[in-house]
Motif scaffolding. Structure first.
Motif, PDB file in Angstrom:
ATOM      1  N   UNK A 105       0.797  -1.222   0.000  1.00 41.79           N
ATOM      2  CA  UNK A 105       0.000   0.000   0.000  1.00 41.79           C
ATOM      3  C   UNK A 105       0.825   1.264   0.000  1.00 41.79           C
ATOM      4  N   UNK A 106       2.122   1.155   0.341  1.00 37.50           N
ATOM      5  CA  UNK A 106       3.025   2.308   0.291  1.00 37.50           C
ATOM      6  C   UNK A 106       3.611   2.402  -1.108  1.00 37.50           C
ATOM      7  N   UNK A 107       3.550   3.581  -1.703  1.00 39.53           N
ATOM      8  CA  UNK A 107       4.072   3.758  -3.053  1.00 39.53           C
ATOM      9  C   UNK A 107       5.593   3.643  -3.049  1.00 39.53           C
ATOM     10  N   UNK A 108       6.163   2.729  -3.852  1.00 39.89           N
ATOM     11  CA  UNK A 108       7.619   2.537  -3.878  1.00 39.89           C
ATOM     12  C   UNK A 108       8.347   3.837  -4.208  1.00 39.89           C
ATOM     13  N   UNK A 109       9.404   4.110  -3.447  1.00 39.69           N
ATOM     14  CA  UNK A 109      10.209   5.293  -3.702  1.00 39.69           C
ATOM     15  C   UNK A 109       9.598   6.581  -3.211  1.00 39.69           C
ATOM     16  N   UNK A 110       8.478   6.480  -2.507  1.00 40.34           N
ATOM     17  CA  UNK A 110       7.799   7.687  -2.026  1.00 40.34           C
ATOM     18  C   UNK A 110       7.614   7.623  -0.513  1.00 40.34           C
ATOM     19  N   UNK A 111       8.759   7.531   0.152  1.00 42.39           N
ATOM     20  CA  UNK A 111       8.819   7.470   1.613  1.00 42.39           C
ATOM     21  C   UNK A 111       9.895   8.444   2.074  1.00 42.39           C
ATOM     22  N   UNK A 112       9.626   9.162   3.154  1.00 45.60           N
ATOM     23  CA  UNK A 112      10.616  10.093   3.696  1.00 45.60           C
ATOM     24  C   UNK A 112      10.692   9.936   5.203  1.00 45.60           C
ATOM     25  N   UNK A 138      13.761  19.725  24.518  1.00 42.48           N
ATOM     26  CA  UNK A 138      14.239  19.223  25.805  1.00 42.48           C
ATOM     27  C   UNK A 138      14.211  17.703  25.858  1.00 42.48           C
ATOM     28  N   UNK A 139      13.713  17.073  24.791  1.00 35.14           N
ATOM     29  CA  UNK A 139      13.585  15.623  24.780  1.00 35.14           C
ATOM     30  C   UNK A 139      14.666  15.007  23.887  1.00 35.14           C
ATOM     31  N   UNK A 140      14.714  13.677  23.919  1.00 32.64           N
ATOM     32  CA  UNK A 140      15.634  12.970  23.049  1.00 32.64           C
ATOM     33  C   UNK A 140      15.176  13.136  21.602  1.00 32.64           C
ATOM     34  N   UNK A 141      16.140  13.272  20.694  1.00 36.03           N
ATOM     35  CA  UNK A 141      15.777  13.423  19.285  1.00 36.03           C
ATOM     36  C   UNK A 141      14.983  12.223  18.798  1.00 36.03           C
ATOM     37  N   UNK A 142      14.020  12.477  17.917  1.00 33.89           N
ATOM     38  CA  UNK A 142      13.199  11.398  17.380  1.00 33.89           C
ATOM     39  C   UNK A 142      13.051  11.604  15.885  1.00 33.89           C
ATOM     40  N   UNK A 143      12.188  10.806  15.268  1.00 32.89           N
ATOM     41  CA  UNK A 143      12.000  10.921  13.823  1.00 32.89           C
ATOM     42  C   UNK A 143      10.563  10.569  13.463  1.00 32.89           C
ATOM     43  N   UNK A 144      10.167  11.046  12.305  1.00 28.80           N
ATOM     44  CA  UNK A 144       8.844  10.748  11.758  1.00 28.80           C
ATOM     45  C   UNK A 144       9.014  10.140  10.381  1.00 28.80           C
ATOM     46  N   UNK A 145       8.023   9.378   9.954  1.00 26.00           N
ATOM     47  CA  UNK A 145       8.037   8.753   8.634  1.00 26.00           C
ATOM     48  C   UNK A 145       6.794   9.204   7.875  1.00 26.00           C
ATOM     49  N   UNK A 146       6.996   9.734   6.680  1.00 28.43           N
ATOM     50  CA  UNK A 146       5.884  10.110   5.802  1.00 28.43           C
ATOM     51  C   UNK A 146       5.877   9.166   4.607  1.00 28.43           C
ATOM     52  N   UNK A 147       4.707   8.624   4.310  1.00 29.88           N
ATOM     53  CA  UNK A 147       4.577   7.701   3.178  1.00 29.88           C
ATOM     54  C   UNK A 147       3.434   8.161   2.284  1.00 29.88           C
ATOM     55  N   UNK A 148       3.602   7.943   0.995  1.00 24.76           N
ATOM     56  CA  UNK A 148       2.504   8.197   0.065  1.00 24.76           C
ATOM     57  C   UNK A 148       1.744   6.900  -0.184  1.00 24.76           C
ATOM     58  N   UNK A 180       4.609  14.364  -1.370  1.00 26.62           N
ATOM     59  CA  UNK A 180       5.929  14.620  -0.804  1.00 26.62           C
ATOM     60  C   UNK A 180       6.693  15.635  -1.650  1.00 26.62           C
ATOM     61  N   UNK A 181       7.211  16.694  -1.030  1.00 32.09           N
ATOM     62  CA  UNK A 181       7.970  17.695  -1.794  1.00 32.09           C
ATOM     63  C   UNK A 181       9.258  17.108  -2.350  1.00 32.09           C
ATOM     64  N   UNK A 182       9.487  17.330  -3.641  1.00 34.51           N
ATOM     65  CA  UNK A 182      10.703  16.840  -4.292  1.00 34.51           C
ATOM     66  C   UNK A 182      11.298  17.944  -5.155  1.00 34.51           C
ATOM     67  N   UNK A 183      12.573  17.794  -5.461  1.00 32.37           N
ATOM     68  CA  UNK A 183      13.241  18.706  -6.378  1.00 32.37           C
ATOM     69  C   UNK A 183      12.826  18.346  -7.811  1.00 32.37           C
ATOM     70  N   UNK A 218      12.928  16.634  -0.756  1.00 23.63           N
ATOM     71  CA  UNK A 218      13.329  17.880  -0.087  1.00 23.63           C
ATOM     72  C   UNK A 218      12.951  17.725   1.387  1.00 23.63           C
ATOM     73  N   UNK A 219      13.918  17.230   2.172  1.00 22.22           N
ATOM     74  CA  UNK A 219      13.596  16.812   3.539  1.00 22.22           C
ATOM     75  C   UNK A 219      13.133  17.957   4.424  1.00 22.22           C
ATOM     76  N   UNK A 220      13.765  19.132   4.286  1.00 22.98           N
ATOM     77  CA  UNK A 220      13.327  20.262   5.090  1.00 22.98           C
ATOM     78  C   UNK A 220      11.880  20.610   4.765  1.00 22.98           C
ATOM     79  N   UNK A 221      11.523  20.544   3.489  1.00 23.97           N
ATOM     80  CA  UNK A 221      10.141  20.829   3.084  1.00 23.97           C
ATOM     81  C   UNK A 221       9.192  19.719   3.533  1.00 23.97           C
ATOM     82  N   UNK A 222       9.691  18.471   3.587  1.00 25.87           N
ATOM     83  CA  UNK A 222       8.853  17.376   4.094  1.00 25.87           C
ATOM     84  C   UNK A 222       8.476  17.644   5.542  1.00 25.87           C
ATOM     85  N   UNK A 223       9.442  18.072   6.336  1.00 27.65           N
ATOM     86  CA  UNK A 223       9.141  18.386   7.739  1.00 27.65           C
ATOM     87  C   UNK A 223       8.049  19.439   7.843  1.00 27.65           C
ATOM     88  N   UNK A 224       8.162  20.475   7.024  1.00 33.75           N
ATOM     89  CA  UNK A 224       7.133  21.521   7.032  1.00 33.75           C
ATOM     90  C   UNK A 224       5.787  20.968   6.572  1.00 33.75           C
TER      91      UNK A 224
END
Length: 420
Positions: free
Chosen positions: A333-340, A348-358, A398-401, A407-413
């Motif tokens: 169900x996740x589009x191949x190559x469209x994951x960030x 103040x917390x430990x660094x974490x991460x998020x996953x965006x999928x198309x 997902x924002x891409x060039x 474009x990871x900074x734009x993905x975060x936004x």
């Protein structure tokens, strides 16, 4: 002075009577960087830079204007298409068959059709192009002859070994040789090419112990029974006239298999960025350019782990987004190559991460809930860490060039409103 392309049809425009004299330090190209991890800027490529890189590619690729035929769908606003598959064949007198990215994306099998029809020997693409063509070749009833292809360059974005294997496997019934794949490393600041894998051997990978890589910053060869490993394509030795070194954060040169910052030096490396605030030097006093990539060297061959700015640091481990994206991309169900995968500000917390999928299932609350659960499970299995959030987006969200890089900074936004 210059002419617009549209003006070349003007009858008043006289053809050149001979080569135009230019100096080695005169500007040949202004290449806009992709802006995937920073603000876009222009890389000033001189005629000296361009000549050095072209001649190096001719040598490393054993290009033959008599027998080679290039086939390309790459855009001309990106260095791989503009330099590698337009300027090089023009300068060398090598036959080129050219279509547009839109032609390819609307009908991916056109790429195979052109290689077959014109007996193409050389082509190039980012990894996603090979992944897309692999899926089409695996499900077509058409007949193609891909036996002429000897040089299929893969670069411009992280290379996924599974996609390469899918391409060579799907192409095998059409005569494609698995040794045609040439994994490469390049960047606009080097004009184009930094390294090519050796010809005629196909993709070679380096499989290393994940813990040693992420906590010890050392690429230790994994044993056959090691449960937690990371795999990277070997990208070959530097191009003729190019030097690559790996340094620590304090600038200290590192040895074989020690992970650090990749730096370049050579005649094809630009000396200058052009920005809206003026020109900026690209090299240190010794002529080294910091690529912004992390990696290591094996017997002189380059291995790239990922972009330095994208590394996610958790519990003393350096996690590369590609490992997370590779795991999430395996979910149905996740589009191949469209994951960030993007890191989240720690505060103040430990660094974490998020996953965006198309996914085409975006908007279906029940389907999204299942996707989030399965993506979380896959990522946890792969790296032993749980994402703080999984965001399901519709296709093309997902924002891409323009060249297809995330474009990871734009993905975060883009996903900020979905984050805890």
């Amino acid at each position: 002075s210059y002419l617009m392309l549209a003006d070349l049809d003007d009858p008043a425009v006289e053809p050149l009577s001979g080569p135009v004299p230019v100096g080695e330090d005169d500007t040949a190209l202004l290449q806009l960087t992709s802006g995937s991890s920073a603000e876009p800027k222009a890389v000033r490529i001189t005629h000296g830079n361009l000549y050095a890189n072209m001649t190096a590619m001719v040598q490393a690729g054993a290009l033959d204007p008599v027998n080679d035929v290039m086939v390309s769908w790459l855009p001309l606003f990106h260095d791989m298409g503009m330099v590698g598959l337009l300027t090089v064949p023009m300068a060398l007198g090598l036959e080129l068959v050219k279509v547009t990215p839109t032609d390819f994306m609307s009908r991916p099998l056109l790429w195979a059709e052109l290689i077959s029809k014109y007996r193409g020997t050389i082509t190039a693409s980012p990894n996603f192009g090979y992944a897309l063509l692999a899926r089409r070749l695996a499900n077509t009833d058409e007949h193609y002859d891909l036996s002429s292809l000897r040089f299929a360059l893969n670069g411009a974005e992280p290379i996924e070994p599974a996609a390469v294997r899918a391409f060579t496997s799907a192409g095998a019934r059409f005569g494609l040789s698995e040794t045609c794949m040439v994994c490469a490393y390049g960047m606009a600041e080097a004009t184009l090419a930094v390294s090519f894998a050796p010809l005629g051997i196909g993709m070679q990978v380096d499989t290393v112990d994940a813990d040693a890589l992420e906590t010890g910053r050392h690429a230790v060869v994994a044993g056959p029974s090691d449960p937690d490993v990371r795999t990277f394509p070997r990208l070959g030795p530097p191009m003729p006239g190019m030097e690559v070194q790996v340094v620590a954060d304090d600038g200290r040169p590192l040895g074989q298999r020690e992970v650090g910052r990749l730096q370049l030096r050579g005649e094809s490396v630009t000396r200058q960025y052009l920005t809206t605030a003026g020109s900026l030097p690209t090299q240190d006093p010794d002529g080294w350019l910091d690529t912004g990539d992390e990696g290591y060297l094996i017997e002189g061959e380059v291995v790239v782990c990922g972009r330095r700015k994208d590394v996610i640091i958790m519990g003393g481990r350096n996690i590369y987004p590609l490992d997370i994206e590779r795991a999430a991309g395996l979910v149905d169900g996740v589009r191949p190559g469209n994951v960030a995968a993007v890191r989240m500000d720690a505060g103040a917390r430990r660094e974490s991460f998020a996953v965006a999928v198309e996914s085409k299932q975006a908007g279906d609350a029940d389907a999204e809930r299942i996707l989030r659960k399965e993506v979380t499970s896959r990522v946890l299995d792969a790296i032993g860490l749980r994402p703080a959030a999984v965001v399901v987006l519709p296709p093309a969200a997902l924002p891409k060039t323009p060249s297809g890089k995330l474009r990871r900074a734009a993905v975060r936004d883009r996903i900020a409103d979905y984050l805890p």
